[in-house]
Design an enzyme around this catalytic site. Structure first.
Site, PDB file in Angstrom:
ATOM      1  N   CYS A  84      -9.752 -26.283  49.845  1.00 56.91           N
ATOM      2  CA  CYS A  84      -9.874 -27.636  50.408  1.00 56.91           C
ATOM      3  C   CYS A  84      -8.743 -28.534  49.894  1.00 56.91           C
ATOM      4  CB  CYS A  84     -11.237 -28.237  50.095  1.00 56.91           C
ATOM      5  SG  CYS A  84     -11.572 -28.548  48.330  1.00 56.91           S
ATOM      6  N   HIS A 118     -15.207 -31.735  46.612  1.00 58.75           N
ATOM      7  CA  HIS A 118     -14.672 -31.258  47.891  1.00 58.75           C
ATOM      8  C   HIS A 118     -13.842 -32.387  48.481  1.00 58.75           C
ATOM      9  CE1 HIS A 118     -14.478 -28.875  51.533  1.00 58.75           C
ATOM     10  NE2 HIS A 118     -14.962 -29.875  52.252  1.00 58.75           N
ATOM     11  N   GLU A 171     -11.753 -29.813  57.461  1.00 61.88           N
ATOM     12  CA  GLU A 171     -11.768 -29.371  56.063  1.00 61.88           C
ATOM     13  C   GLU A 171     -11.559 -27.869  55.977  1.00 61.88           C
ATOM     14  OE1 GLU A 171     -15.683 -30.531  54.919  1.00 61.88           O
ATOM     15  OE2 GLU A 171     -16.637 -29.258  56.408  1.00 61.88           O
TER      16      GLU A 171
END
Length: 271
Positions: A33, A99, A115
């Site tokens: 990510c 994240h 993402e």
């Protein structure tokens, strides 16, 4: 104030064009990510990248870099994310590392973002350096989390710059489909699907390809879900004119080149 080389609209188009592709910005551990966040940031501010280990700490780890290039917002009940925002998920996500994603659109109740590695598919095969995984940049919707942080870049005005055009063209140039032709001879039982990818519906087992006598003429190949897929029509008399797909190999070559794959599910005699 330092302004990005793209307008907000240009960058949102960049995000849309990135869906389905993989980004390994630092060359380690596949398409994480953080790699996707850095690829987008570098497209906005060529020559610069974010530093740090944990996604949740991007704003604090890069405070000096961001001070002149973006505004940082904490989430509140009345906060509304905007397209092009970077969103940081707290440390309760991603085994403590958090994240990060880029926002495509938002309401007061949810955000739709692009993402990588949300499903831990960023690095699933190959070495630590140069390896890859099955999970590409994916569009997905999330509820807000009270501890989210949003980073809003200082987008350019409406003037299109040459650098922005080049960055957008680079994303569009990533190819996943080739009209290559060849005859595929499976060496094992291979499932047949109605569409390329692991989510394509599977036909009845009696119509799968076996490794004893079956062969099919491939008319197109495609990279989807970490596999090479071949498109074909059944050669049997009276069969449908519809196209079907089968997996030709799992992508393990460091540069994702089908002719260098060593774990094919058969052989292809290319034409």
């Amino acid at each position: 104030m330092t302004t990005a080389v793209m307008t907000q609209t240009q960058f949102v188009n960049w995000l849309k064009n990135s869906i389905g592709k993989k980004y390994d910005f630092d060359g380690w551990y596949g398409n994480q990510c953080y790699d996707y966040a850095n690829t987008g940031f570098n497209a906005l501010f060529p020559g610069y990248h974010l530093s740090g280990i944990n996604a949740w700490a991007i704003a604090s780890d890069n405070s000096a870099l961001l001070a002149s290039r973006a505004k940082v917002y904490k989430n509140t009940p009345s906060f509304l994310a905007k397209p092009g925002d970077m969103v940081l998920f707290p440390s309760t996500f991603g085994n403590g590392s958090g994240h990060v994603a880029w926002v495509l659109s938002a309401t007061l109740n949810a955000i739709t973002a692009v993402e990588q590695n949300w499903e831990n598919g960023g690095w699933t095969y190959g070495p630590e350096k140069g390896g890859s995984g099955w999970e590409p940049a994916t569009k997905r919707t999330h509820a807000y989390d009270p501890n989210m942080i949003f980073i809003r870049p200082n987008f350019a005005g409406n003037k299109v710059t040459a650098v922005a055009k080049k960055a957008t063209a680079k994303v569009k140039a990533a190819q996943t489909t080739w009209n290559w032709k060849g005859r595929f001879y499976p060496n094992t039982l291979v499932r047949v699907r109605r569409a390329a990818g692991l989510h394509g519906s599977v036909v009845d087992k009696g119509s799968w390809l076996n490794g004893k006598s079956d062969w099919v003429d491939i008319t197109q190949i495609k990279k989807v879900d970490g596999y090479w897929w071949g498109r074909f029509k059944y050669p049997r008399a009276g069969s449908s004119d519809k196209y079907f797909w089968c997996a030709l190999a799992k992508i393990t070559d460091s540069k994702a080149r089908i002719k260098y794959e060593k774990a094919m599910y058969g052989t292809v005699k290319w034409k």
